[in-house]
Design a protein around this motif. Structure first.
Motif, short mmCIF file in Angstrom:
data_model
loop_
_atom_site.label_atom_id
_atom_site.label_comp_id
_atom_site.label_asym_id
_atom_site.label_seq_id
_atom_site.Cartn_x
_atom_site.Cartn_y
_atom_site.Cartn_z
N THR A 10 0.85 -1.18 0.00
CA THR A 10 0.00 0.00 0.00
C THR A 10 0.90 1.24 0.00
O THR A 10 1.42 1.62 1.04
CB THR A 10 -0.91 0.02 1.24
OG1 THR A 10 -1.64 -1.21 1.27
CG2 THR A 10 -1.88 1.18 1.20
N PRO A 11 1.10 1.86 -1.17
CA PRO A 11 1.96 3.04 -1.21
C PRO A 11 1.25 4.28 -0.67
O PRO A 11 0.06 4.46 -0.88
CB PRO A 11 2.29 3.20 -2.69
CG PRO A 11 1.16 2.55 -3.39
CD PRO A 11 0.65 1.47 -2.49
N VAL A 12 2.01 5.09 0.04
CA VAL A 12 1.56 6.41 0.48
C VAL A 12 2.65 7.37 0.03
O VAL A 12 3.79 7.27 0.48
CB VAL A 12 1.35 6.48 2.00
CG1 VAL A 12 0.94 7.87 2.42
CG2 VAL A 12 0.33 5.45 2.45
N ALA A 13 2.31 8.29 -0.89
CA ALA A 13 3.35 9.08 -1.53
C ALA A 13 2.90 10.52 -1.75
O ALA A 13 1.71 10.81 -1.83
CB ALA A 13 3.71 8.46 -2.87
N LEU A 14 3.88 11.38 -1.86
CA LEU A 14 3.66 12.75 -2.31
C LEU A 14 3.57 12.69 -3.83
O LEU A 14 4.42 12.06 -4.48
CB LEU A 14 4.81 13.64 -1.87
CG LEU A 14 4.71 15.12 -2.24
CD1 LEU A 14 3.52 15.75 -1.53
CD2 LEU A 14 5.99 15.84 -1.87
N GLY A 15 2.56 13.31 -4.40
CA GLY A 15 2.36 13.21 -5.84
C GLY A 15 2.29 14.57 -6.51
O GLY A 15 1.76 15.53 -5.96
N LEU A 16 2.84 14.62 -7.72
CA LEU A 16 2.76 15.79 -8.60
C LEU A 16 1.99 15.37 -9.84
O LEU A 16 2.21 14.29 -10.37
CB LEU A 16 4.15 16.27 -9.01
CG LEU A 16 5.10 16.66 -7.91
CD1 LEU A 16 6.46 16.98 -8.51
CD2 LEU A 16 4.58 17.83 -7.13
N ARG A 17 1.12 16.24 -10.32
CA ARG A 17 0.39 16.00 -11.56
C ARG A 17 0.37 17.29 -12.35
O ARG A 17 0.40 18.38 -11.80
CB ARG A 17 -1.06 15.57 -11.30
CG ARG A 17 -1.22 14.28 -10.51
CD ARG A 17 -0.79 13.09 -11.34
NE ARG A 17 -1.07 11.84 -10.67
CZ ARG A 17 -0.24 11.24 -9.81
NH1 ARG A 17 0.89 11.80 -9.50
NH2 ARG A 17 -0.55 10.08 -9.28
N GLY A 18 0.27 17.15 -13.66
CA GLY A 18 0.19 18.33 -14.52
C GLY A 18 -0.34 18.00 -15.89
O GLY A 18 -0.25 16.86 -16.35
N GLU A 19 -0.89 19.02 -16.53
CA GLU A 19 -1.43 18.92 -17.88
C GLU A 19 -0.70 19.93 -18.74
O GLU A 19 -0.47 21.06 -18.31
CB GLU A 19 -2.93 19.20 -17.86
CG GLU A 19 -3.67 18.29 -16.90
CD GLU A 19 -5.05 18.79 -16.59
OE1 GLU A 19 -5.71 19.33 -17.50
OE2 GLU A 19 -5.47 18.64 -15.45
N LEU A 20 -0.32 19.53 -19.94
CA LEU A 20 0.52 20.39 -20.76
C LEU A 20 -0.26 21.33 -21.68
O LEU A 20 0.25 22.38 -22.04
CB LEU A 20 1.49 19.54 -21.57
CG LEU A 20 2.38 18.62 -20.72
CD1 LEU A 20 3.28 17.79 -21.61
CD2 LEU A 20 3.19 19.41 -19.72
N LEU A 21 -1.48 20.98 -22.06
CA LEU A 21 -2.27 21.80 -22.97
C LEU A 21 -3.63 22.11 -22.37
O LEU A 21 -4.16 21.34 -21.58
CB LEU A 21 -2.46 21.09 -24.31
CG LEU A 21 -1.20 20.72 -25.09
CD1 LEU A 21 -1.58 19.90 -26.32
CD2 LEU A 21 -0.43 21.96 -25.47
N ASN A 22 -4.22 23.22 -22.81
CA ASN A 22 -5.56 23.58 -22.39
C ASN A 22 -6.52 23.26 -23.54
O ASN A 22 -7.13 24.14 -24.13
CB ASN A 22 -5.61 25.07 -22.03
CG ASN A 22 -6.88 25.43 -21.31
OD1 ASN A 22 -7.61 24.57 -20.83
ND2 ASN A 22 -7.18 26.71 -21.24
N SER A 23 -6.61 21.97 -23.87
CA SER A 23 -7.45 21.54 -24.97
C SER A 23 -8.22 20.29 -24.54
O SER A 23 -8.00 19.75 -23.46
CB SER A 23 -6.61 21.25 -26.21
OG SER A 23 -5.69 20.22 -25.93
#
Length: 189
Positions: free
Chosen positions: A89-102
């Motif tokens: 069971t992982p517990v992690a700090l996560g980063l997410r991102g989207e590159l385009l606004n489409s």
């Protein structure tokens, strides 16, 4: 009468087109909360006692975070990774991102944290302990019309686990380093 129908049809088409355009382009910055639920498979190998084995195992992952802008969201990732003989069971700090606004956009993710084996059922005489993990991923997001999206990601996961097997002829300690290719489909909201 025909002109009235034609004008009504043109107005409805223009209004409908505008409404659809706003719902798909406003998704990345519509709300500060970002949630993702993903399921998939872990493909790869593990080395135990010097023997490399190739396995496929299921994975479930949930991300909850705060979106600073479309390119950067910070949050917590947790889930279940099913390996050969242990549930991590992982517990992690996560980063997410989207590159385009489409409507369709490339996305990225990076998780780093600790995988615990507290929920894993152990055989008699076997003790497992989790370890550090990290997981980068890249993929595609496809928006729906109601500020949600479907995702498909491909990534890499490195998870460490320690096991201790006690039996009648002694104790066997091993450190297992799971290195897996990940493929996941999910839902972003």
């Amino acid at each position: 009468m025909k002109r009235l129908y034609l004008i009504t049809l043109i107005l409805l088409t223009a209004l409908t087109t505008q409404a659809q355009q706003n719902s798909t382009t406003d998704f990345p910055t519509a709300r500060p909360y970002l949630g993702m639920v993903e399921i998939g498979y872990l493909y790869g190998s593990s080395t135990s006692f010097g023997v490399k084995t190739y396995k496929t195992s299921p994975t479930v992952q949930v991300f909850n975070g705060y979106r600073f802008n479309k390119m950067f969201a910070l949050g917590v990732t947790t889930g279940f990774d099913f390996y050969e003989n242990v549930l991590v069971t992982p517990v992690a700090l996560g980063l997410r991102g989207e590159l385009l606004n489409s409507r369709i956009s490339p996305i990225y993710g990076l998780d780093a944290g600790y995988g615990t084996t507290a929920l894993s059922s152990e055989n008699s005489g076997q003790k497992t302990h989790g370890g550090w993990m990290y997981s980068p991923a890249f993929g595609i997001r496809a928006n729906t019309d109601n500020n949600t999206a479907f995702t498909f990601t491909v990534g890499y996961k490195n998870q460490r686990v320690e096991t201790r097997q006690v039996n009648w002829n002694g104790t066997v300690d091993q450190e297992i380093n799971y290195k897996r290719l990940t493929t996941r489909i999910g839902f972003m909201f």
